[in-house]
Write an enzyme that holds these catalytic residues in place. Structure first.
Site, PDB file in Angstrom:
ATOM      1  N   TYR A 141      40.416  27.220  -6.143  1.00  0.00           N
ATOM      2  CA  TYR A 141      40.537  26.170  -5.127  1.00  0.00           C
ATOM      3  C   TYR A 141      39.512  26.343  -4.008  1.00  0.00           C
ATOM      4  O   TYR A 141      39.149  25.373  -3.341  1.00  0.00           O
ATOM      5  CB  TYR A 141      41.935  26.196  -4.492  1.00  0.00           C
ATOM      6  CG  TYR A 141      42.972  25.342  -5.179  1.00  0.00           C
ATOM      7  CD1 TYR A 141      43.151  25.402  -6.554  1.00  0.00           C
ATOM      8  CD2 TYR A 141      43.784  24.500  -4.437  1.00  0.00           C
ATOM      9  CE1 TYR A 141      44.128  24.641  -7.168  1.00  0.00           C
ATOM     10  CE2 TYR A 141      44.760  23.727  -5.047  1.00  0.00           C
ATOM     11  CZ  TYR A 141      44.925  23.798  -6.409  1.00  0.00           C
ATOM     12  OH  TYR A 141      45.893  23.037  -7.013  1.00  0.00           O
ATOM     13  N   ASP A 224      49.008  30.272 -20.676  1.00  0.00           N
ATOM     14  CA  ASP A 224      49.421  29.287 -21.686  1.00  0.00           C
ATOM     15  C   ASP A 224      50.797  29.654 -22.244  1.00  0.00           C
ATOM     16  O   ASP A 224      51.676  28.805 -22.396  1.00  0.00           O
ATOM     17  CB  ASP A 224      48.370  29.132 -22.797  1.00  0.00           C
ATOM     18  CG  ASP A 224      47.880  30.443 -23.378  1.00  0.00           C
ATOM     19  OD1 ASP A 224      48.201  31.522 -22.823  1.00  0.00           O
ATOM     20  OD2 ASP A 224      47.165  30.411 -24.407  1.00  0.00           O
TER      21      ASP A 224
END
Ligand code: IPM
Ligand code: MG
Length: 358
Positions: A141, A224
């Site tokens: 970010y 994941d």
């Protein structure tokens, strides 16, 4: 000394839900004779519209001076064409970064009354109580360099940098271990260490810090797999430790397990427990202005404010119990209503919580 709260309603449903949270704040102020005051300022798209910037200087100054910030939400399609550096989200990210609010707590708790609203079968989510500890001021970010550039070939290329220093990893890891110590003493650190070096380091640093918390059982999981496990068997988790982007994604998943993203509060703290409190959901432009948004995530964020920044757990509990009470009474905004429920509006829900507090 009077505690100062800065109120940033933001965009979309932000003003509607924050108004209800303010009713609750006023109600606990009276009930507990709290020495608090609040003031409003602009953030996000509404600040951009009024002043040409999503994070006006005045807002930043008030934020620096405040003990706590209550924020609604920022962003929306109205500003999708705005230059990247002036987008509403930059206002929120700027506040998080300037105030060093690196520790983001996102509890995902299933209220038993809402088991039917979960997207998973009731037996998979009954009594679900997960805490996501998300690093909030680093990672992809904020990493530099970033941008969109034109290559010699004339083709454009977008790029971001996923970077974490050891100190950034270690300070959020300590927070997560300490949170786990106060809960069921299990911490799962989420990474992508099979592909990304930055998370190889993340895993190393977290494993090293684990030695200082022998009472906490540490595990590691690729992101994941963590996403899959959250929808397969979410109750295996106690505390999840994540970087900034993985935490953003996984907390939305966790939210739906609890019935609605409209139920999840959050706290973003600096090292002195000064903090910003906001629902984890966004501005929901599709329902903004209709008076049907769920104010409970924002109301529960006020509860978190009393628990973390003001160290008044009894106020937090009173608010949380009032929320339980209205859910028990069967009140449901549209997002948590099943076909047979009567739906209440945003203000009816806020009023009911205030009544339950009385
Ligand atoms: C959140 C939001 C923000 C984020 C946006 C609005 C910048 O999605 O708090 O989860 O990505 O952190
Ligand atoms: Mg998000």
């Amino acid at each position: 000394m009077t505690s100062k709260i800065l109120v940033l309603k933001g965009d979309g449903i932000g003003p509607e839900i924050v108004n209800e949270a303010l009713k609750v704040l006023g109600s606990v102020k009276d009930k507990f004779a709290l020495d608090i005051e609040w003031q409003e300022a602009l953030i996000g798209g509404s600040a951009y519209d009024a002043l040409g910037t999503p994070l006006p200087g005045e807002t930043m100054e008030l934020a620096q001076a405040a003990d706590a910030i209550l924020l609604g939400a920022v962003g929306g399609p109205k500003w999708s064409g705005v230059d990247g550096s002036l987008r509403p989200e930059k206002g929120l990210l700027g506040l998080r970064s300037e105030l060093d609010l690196f520790a983001n707590f996102r509890p995902a708790i299933l209220y038993p009354q809402l088991a039917q609203a979960s997207s998973l079968k009731p037996e998979l989510v009954s009594n679900l109580d997960i805490l996501i500890v998300r690093e909030l001021t680093g990672g992809i970010y904020f990493g530099q360099p970033r941008g969109i550039r034109t290559l010699d070939s004339g083709e454009r290329e977008g790029f971001n940098t996923y970077v974490y220093s050891e100190s950034e990893i270690s300070r959020i890891a300590h927070i997560a271990f300490q949170a786990a110590q106060k809960r069921n003493k299990r911490l799962c650190s989420v990474d992508k260490a099979n592909v990304l070096e930055v998370t190889v380091l993340w895993r190393e640093v977290v494993s090293e810090i684990a030695k200082q918390y022998p009472d906490v059982e540490l595990s590691h999981m690729y992101v994941d797999n963590a996403a899959m496990q959250l929808v397969r068997a979410p109750k295996q988790f106690d505390v999840l430790l994540t970087g900034n982007m993985f935490g953003d994604i996984l907390s939305d998943v966790a939210a739906m397990l609890t019935g609605s993203i409209g139920m999840l509060p959050s706290a973003s703290l600096n090292s002195e427990n000064r903090g910003m409190y906001e629902p984890i959901h966004g501005t929901a432009p599709d329902i903004a202005g209709q008076g049907i948004a769920n104010p409970l995530a924002t109301i529960l964020s006020v509860a978190m404010m009393f628990r973390y920044t003001f160290a008044r757990p009894e106020v937090a509990e009173a608010i949380e119990q009032a929320v339980q009470k209205v859910l028990n009474e069967g009140l449901r905004t549209a997002d948590i209503a099943t076909a047979s429920d009567t739906r209440v509006s945003t203000t009816e829900m806020g009023d009911a919580v205030v009544a339950a507090l009385a």
